[in-house]
Design a protein around this motif. Structure first.
Motif, PDB file in Angstrom:
ATOM      1  N   THR A  21       0.852  -1.188   0.000  1.00 44.81           N
ATOM      2  CA  THR A  21       0.000   0.000   0.000  1.00 44.81           C
ATOM      3  C   THR A  21       0.886   1.234   0.000  1.00 44.81           C
ATOM      4  O   THR A  21       1.486   1.574   1.020  1.00 44.81           O
ATOM      5  N   GLN A  22       1.004   1.847  -1.138  1.00 47.81           N
ATOM      6  CA  GLN A  22       1.785   3.088  -1.310  1.00 47.81           C
ATOM      7  C   GLN A  22       1.047   3.948  -2.328  1.00 47.81           C
ATOM      8  O   GLN A  22       1.443   4.056  -3.479  1.00 47.81           O
ATOM      9  N   ARG A  23      -0.059   4.531  -1.902  1.00 49.73           N
ATOM     10  CA  ARG A  23      -0.956   5.241  -2.822  1.00 49.73           C
ATOM     11  C   ARG A  23      -0.273   6.330  -3.649  1.00 49.73           C
ATOM     12  O   ARG A  23      -0.627   6.572  -4.782  1.00 49.73           O
ATOM     13  N   GLU A  24       0.723   6.998  -3.073  1.00 56.05           N
ATOM     14  CA  GLU A  24       1.398   8.078  -3.796  1.00 56.05           C
ATOM     15  C   GLU A  24       2.498   7.570  -4.727  1.00 56.05           C
ATOM     16  O   GLU A  24       3.013   8.328  -5.542  1.00 56.05           O
ATOM     17  N   ALA A  25       2.870   6.319  -4.600  1.00 54.53           N
ATOM     18  CA  ALA A  25       3.974   5.769  -5.406  1.00 54.53           C
ATOM     19  C   ALA A  25       3.553   5.593  -6.861  1.00 54.53           C
ATOM     20  O   ALA A  25       2.376   5.392  -7.171  1.00 54.53           O
ATOM     21  N   GLU A  26       4.539   5.667  -7.726  1.00 51.17           N
ATOM     22  CA  GLU A  26       4.323   5.440  -9.155  1.00 51.17           C
ATOM     23  C   GLU A  26       4.707   4.020  -9.562  1.00 51.17           C
ATOM     24  O   GLU A  26       4.090   3.444 -10.453  1.00 51.17           O
ATOM     25  N   LYS A  27       5.730   3.459  -8.894  1.00 48.91           N
ATOM     26  CA  LYS A  27       6.256   2.162  -9.307  1.00 48.91           C
ATOM     27  C   LYS A  27       6.771   1.395  -8.092  1.00 48.91           C
ATOM     28  O   LYS A  27       7.488   1.941  -7.263  1.00 48.91           O
ATOM     29  N   VAL A  28       6.402   0.116  -8.012  1.00 48.85           N
ATOM     30  CA  VAL A  28       6.900  -0.773  -6.966  1.00 48.85           C
ATOM     31  C   VAL A  28       7.410  -2.047  -7.636  1.00 48.85           C
ATOM     32  O   VAL A  28       6.702  -2.661  -8.428  1.00 48.85           O
ATOM     33  N   VAL A  29       8.636  -2.413  -7.314  1.00 46.31           N
ATOM     34  CA  VAL A  29       9.279  -3.602  -7.871  1.00 46.31           C
ATOM     35  C   VAL A  29       9.728  -4.477  -6.703  1.00 46.31           C
ATOM     36  O   VAL A  29      10.103  -3.963  -5.646  1.00 46.31           O
ATOM     37  N   VAL A  30       9.681  -5.796  -6.890  1.00 41.86           N
ATOM     38  CA  VAL A  30      10.227  -6.722  -5.902  1.00 41.86           C
ATOM     39  C   VAL A  30      11.514  -7.288  -6.495  1.00 41.86           C
ATOM     40  O   VAL A  30      11.517  -7.844  -7.592  1.00 41.86           O
ATOM     41  N   ALA A  31      12.619  -7.112  -5.767  1.00 36.50           N
ATOM     42  CA  ALA A  31      13.917  -7.648  -6.192  1.00 36.50           C
ATOM     43  C   ALA A  31      14.421  -8.566  -5.096  1.00 36.50           C
ATOM     44  O   ALA A  31      14.271  -8.279  -3.912  1.00 36.50           O
ATOM     45  N   GLY A  32      15.012  -9.684  -5.512  1.00 38.17           N
ATOM     46  CA  GLY A  32      15.523 -10.615  -4.525  1.00 38.17           C
ATOM     47  C   GLY A  32      16.441 -11.646  -5.145  1.00 38.17           C
ATOM     48  O   GLY A  32      16.724 -11.604  -6.351  1.00 38.17           O
TER      49      GLY A  32
END
Length: 97
Positions: A21-32
């Motif tokens: 939940t990051q309403r103001e964010a434009e992009k979320v990526v999962v790296a691992g």
């Protein structure tokens, strides 16, 4: 942030769904370590309610280190199974399947 695990009965796989939940964010990526820490290979989809969501199938009976990249900033998941220090003197989130 939340992680949902769904173990498949017919394969040694777990479907892992990430909710951020990051309403103001434009992009979320999962790296691992499951994607060689690639900053572009597992981007979550932003839903109309502002939640980012995405699923990936991972081999069960393993542990994976990961972090979120939210608009270019690395972040851990507070609800991860554990945390471990990395070579950069910061922590990575741990996913135990």
């Amino acid at each position: 942030m939340a992680i949902k695990k769904q173990y498949l009965k017919t394969k040694p796989i777990c479907k892992v769904t990430f909710h951020v939940t990051q309403r103001e964010a434009e992009k979320v990526v999962v790296a691992g370590d499951f994607n060689n820490w690639n900053e572009n290979s597992f981007e979550l989809r932003k839903l109309k309610n502002g939640v980012f969501k995405g699923s990936i199938n991972l081999e069960k009976d393993k542990e994976y280190e990961f972090k979120y990249i939210i608009d270019g900033h690395w972040a851990n998941d507070d609800e991860a199974d554990a945390k471990v220090f990395n070579e950069y003197a910061t922590e990575n989130s741990i996913l135990v399947l």
